[in-house]
Motif scaffolding. Structure first.
Motif, mmCIF file in Angstrom:
data_model
loop_
_atom_site.group_PDB
_atom_site.id
_atom_site.type_symbol
_atom_site.label_atom_id
_atom_site.label_comp_id
_atom_site.label_asym_id
_atom_site.label_seq_id
_atom_site.Cartn_x
_atom_site.Cartn_y
_atom_site.Cartn_z
ATOM 1 N N GLN A 131 0.824 -1.204 0.000
ATOM 2 C CA GLN A 131 0.000 0.000 0.000
ATOM 3 C C GLN A 131 0.862 1.258 0.000
ATOM 4 O O GLN A 131 0.537 2.242 -0.673
ATOM 5 C CB GLN A 131 -0.943 -0.022 1.207
ATOM 6 C CG GLN A 131 -2.048 -1.072 1.057
ATOM 7 C CD GLN A 131 -2.873 -1.262 2.311
ATOM 8 O OE1 GLN A 131 -2.405 -1.004 3.421
ATOM 9 N NE2 GLN A 131 -4.108 -1.745 2.150
ATOM 10 N N GLU A 132 1.969 1.236 0.740
ATOM 11 C CA GLU A 132 2.879 2.389 0.763
ATOM 12 C C GLU A 132 3.476 2.651 -0.615
ATOM 13 O O GLU A 132 3.720 3.804 -0.988
ATOM 14 C CB GLU A 132 3.993 2.150 1.782
ATOM 15 C CG GLU A 132 3.530 2.222 3.225
ATOM 16 C CD GLU A 132 4.533 1.626 4.211
ATOM 17 O OE1 GLU A 132 5.623 1.203 3.751
ATOM 18 O OE2 GLU A 132 4.237 1.570 5.422
ATOM 19 N N GLN A 133 3.716 1.568 -1.384
ATOM 20 C CA GLN A 133 4.258 1.734 -2.732
ATOM 21 C C GLN A 133 3.177 2.057 -3.755
ATOM 22 O O GLN A 133 3.490 2.301 -4.927
ATOM 23 C CB GLN A 133 5.023 0.476 -3.142
ATOM 24 C CG GLN A 133 6.325 0.284 -2.380
ATOM 25 C CD GLN A 133 7.159 -0.865 -2.915
ATOM 26 O OE1 GLN A 133 6.864 -1.455 -3.961
ATOM 27 N NE2 GLN A 133 8.238 -1.204 -2.204
ATOM 28 N N GLY A 134 1.915 2.029 -3.326
ATOM 29 C CA GLY A 134 0.823 2.420 -4.207
ATOM 30 C C GLY A 134 0.346 1.356 -5.165
ATOM 31 O O GLY A 134 -0.417 1.647 -6.095
ATOM 32 N N THR A 135 0.763 0.095 -4.953
ATOM 33 C CA THR A 135 0.359 -0.976 -5.867
ATOM 34 C C THR A 135 -0.837 -1.776 -5.355
ATOM 35 O O THR A 135 -1.549 -2.398 -6.147
ATOM 36 C CB THR A 135 1.535 -1.937 -6.116
ATOM 37 O OG1 THR A 135 2.077 -2.360 -4.860
ATOM 38 C CG2 THR A 135 2.625 -1.251 -6.932
ATOM 39 N N LEU A 136 -1.040 -1.790 -4.050
ATOM 40 C CA LEU A 136 -2.163 -2.524 -3.447
ATOM 41 C C LEU A 136 -3.229 -1.529 -3.036
ATOM 42 O O LEU A 136 -2.922 -0.499 -2.419
ATOM 43 C CB LEU A 136 -1.684 -3.314 -2.226
ATOM 44 C CG LEU A 136 -2.749 -4.089 -1.438
ATOM 45 C CD1 LEU A 136 -3.352 -5.209 -2.294
ATOM 46 C CD2 LEU A 136 -2.149 -4.674 -0.155
ATOM 47 N N ARG A 137 -4.480 -1.846 -3.355
ATOM 48 C CA ARG A 137 -5.564 -0.927 -3.013
ATOM 49 C C ARG A 137 -5.564 -0.632 -1.519
ATOM 50 O O ARG A 137 -5.266 -1.509 -0.700
ATOM 51 C CB ARG A 137 -6.911 -1.465 -3.490
ATOM 52 C CG ARG A 137 -7.259 -2.849 -3.032
ATOM 53 C CD ARG A 137 -8.518 -3.378 -3.713
ATOM 54 N NE ARG A 137 -9.675 -2.541 -3.436
ATOM 55 C CZ ARG A 137 -10.778 -2.519 -4.197
ATOM 56 N NH1 ARG A 137 -10.849 -3.290 -5.273
ATOM 57 N NH2 ARG A 137 -11.790 -1.744 -3.890
ATOM 58 N N SER A 138 -5.933 0.565 -1.168
ATOM 59 C CA SER A 138 -5.766 1.043 0.200
ATOM 60 C C SER A 138 -6.774 0.463 1.178
ATOM 61 O O SER A 138 -6.566 0.538 2.393
ATOM 62 C CB SER A 138 -5.867 2.572 0.233
ATOM 63 O OG SER A 138 -7.153 2.988 -0.230
ATOM 64 N N LEU A 152 -7.827 -12.978 -8.579
ATOM 65 C CA LEU A 152 -8.014 -12.263 -7.317
ATOM 66 C C LEU A 152 -6.997 -11.132 -7.176
ATOM 67 O O LEU A 152 -7.344 -10.022 -6.750
ATOM 68 C CB LEU A 152 -7.877 -13.223 -6.137
ATOM 69 C CG LEU A 152 -9.020 -14.202 -5.884
ATOM 70 C CD1 LEU A 152 -8.688 -15.071 -4.665
ATOM 71 C CD2 LEU A 152 -10.332 -13.467 -5.640
ATOM 72 N N LEU A 153 -5.739 -11.422 -7.516
ATOM 73 C CA LEU A 153 -4.705 -10.410 -7.386
ATOM 74 C C LEU A 153 -4.999 -9.193 -8.250
ATOM 75 O O LEU A 153 -4.723 -8.049 -7.839
ATOM 76 C CB LEU A 153 -3.338 -11.005 -7.748
ATOM 77 C CG LEU A 153 -2.695 -11.883 -6.672
ATOM 78 C CD1 LEU A 153 -1.460 -12.583 -7.224
ATOM 79 C CD2 LEU A 153 -2.327 -11.048 -5.453
ATOM 80 N N ASP A 154 -5.538 -9.397 -9.441
ATOM 81 C CA ASP A 154 -5.917 -8.258 -10.279
ATOM 82 C C ASP A 154 -6.947 -7.376 -9.565
ATOM 83 O O ASP A 154 -6.930 -6.154 -9.697
ATOM 84 C CB ASP A 154 -6.475 -8.736 -11.622
ATOM 85 C CG ASP A 154 -5.390 -8.824 -12.687
ATOM 86 O OD1 ASP A 154 -4.226 -8.502 -12.375
ATOM 87 O OD2 ASP A 154 -5.698 -9.200 -13.826
ATOM 88 N N GLY A 155 -7.835 -8.011 -8.799
ATOM 89 C CA GLY A 155 -8.811 -7.248 -8.039
ATOM 90 C C GLY A 155 -8.205 -6.502 -6.856
ATOM 91 O O GLY A 155 -8.818 -5.574 -6.326
ATOM 92 N N PHE A 156 -7.007 -6.907 -6.452
ATOM 93 C CA PHE A 156 -6.317 -6.241 -5.346
ATOM 94 C C PHE A 156 -5.531 -5.006 -5.793
ATOM 95 O O PHE A 156 -5.095 -4.217 -4.955
ATOM 96 C CB PHE A 156 -5.327 -7.205 -4.676
ATOM 97 C CG PHE A 156 -5.967 -8.270 -3.827
ATOM 98 C CD1 PHE A 156 -7.340 -8.328 -3.643
ATOM 99 C CD2 PHE A 156 -5.175 -9.222 -3.199
ATOM 100 C CE1 PHE A 156 -7.914 -9.311 -2.850
ATOM 101 C CE2 PHE A 156 -5.747 -10.210 -2.398
ATOM 102 C CZ PHE A 156 -7.124 -10.252 -2.232
#
Length: 234
Positions: free
Chosen positions: A154-161, A197-201
């Motif tokens: 999340q800090e790197q901006g790749t995973l939804r918050s 699932l990962l695409d949805g993340f």
């Protein structure tokens, strides 16, 4: 399932617990046979596998099984120690990777791959062990690392918050059903499902979610509920 794991009484467990001394050659041979039989039975039948069947498969008496493993929990911990350790090692590696998204992918992919063809490990990964269990510490460490894995992505901006570590448990539950349904038909299907699932993340795919995440306490109660449902239908 926790009731099944705890099995025998604490008094009997204390009376038959291993002394820690090196085993005689024949005793070590019996222990190895029991572990091999238990791995096969648990993989096929899940955590409810009969201990009598484990002993029979090993060609030994049930009393011999209890001398080596005073409770079902002792046996389960011995059988799955290597897999829990592999999962922990993947988590330790994931939390140090420069690309936090790749760390998340490694963590989840390792977890899912360990479940493939092993109903017992699927069951174990979906529940919380008693605090007295020797694998409980490893489970707690894996959760701590999962928290950091999520935070870094999340800090790197790749995973939804709005993803929480508790949301990752749904991957465990869902993957268990996918692997069980497809392992004899198309064994690699779990990998396709995981990457969907990962695409949805991903942060760039995020849309507002209709429900808030589970709290840690709510997740624990859900695990207990799932555990009880499996006991009634197993």
């Amino acid at each position: 399932m926790l009731d099944i794991l705890l099995g025998m009484s604490t008094q009997r467990a204390r009376g038959e617990a291993a002394t820690g001394r090196p085993l005689r050659r024949d005793a070590q041979r019996n222990r190895d046979a029991l572990l091999s039989a238990a791995r096969a039975c648990l993989a096929e039948q899940g955590m409810e596998a009969s201990l009598e069947q484990v002993a029979k498969r090993a060609g030994l008496a049930i009393g011999t099984l209890y001398r080596h493993f005073p409770t079902r929990l002792h046996l389960v911990q011995a059988v799955f120690a290597d897999k829990i350790e592999a999962w922990r090692e993947a988590a330790e590696k994931a939390v140090t990777m420069d690309d936090a998204w790749e760390g998340l992918r490694l963590f989840l992919e390792t977890m899912c791959e360990l479940q493939v063809g092993d109903r017992g490990f699927q069951d174990l990964a979906a529940i919380r062990l008693p605090e007295t269990a020797c694998l409980a510490g490893a489970q707690s460490r894996i959760y701590e690392l999962a928290v950091r894995i999520v935070e870094r992505a999340q800090e790197q901006g790749t995973l939804r918050s709005d993803i929480t570590p508790e949301d990752l448990t749904f991957v465990i539950w869902a993957n268990g059903s996918v692997t069980e349904a497809t392992e004899d038909v198309a064994p690699g299907t779990w990998r396709r499902f995981l990457h969907l699932l990962l695409d949805g993340f991903r942060a760039e795919r995020a849309h507002p979610l209709p429900q808030p995440p589970l709290s840690k306490d709510e997740l624990y109660r859900a695990m207990l509920r799932l555990d009880g449902d499996r006991d009634r239908t197993g």
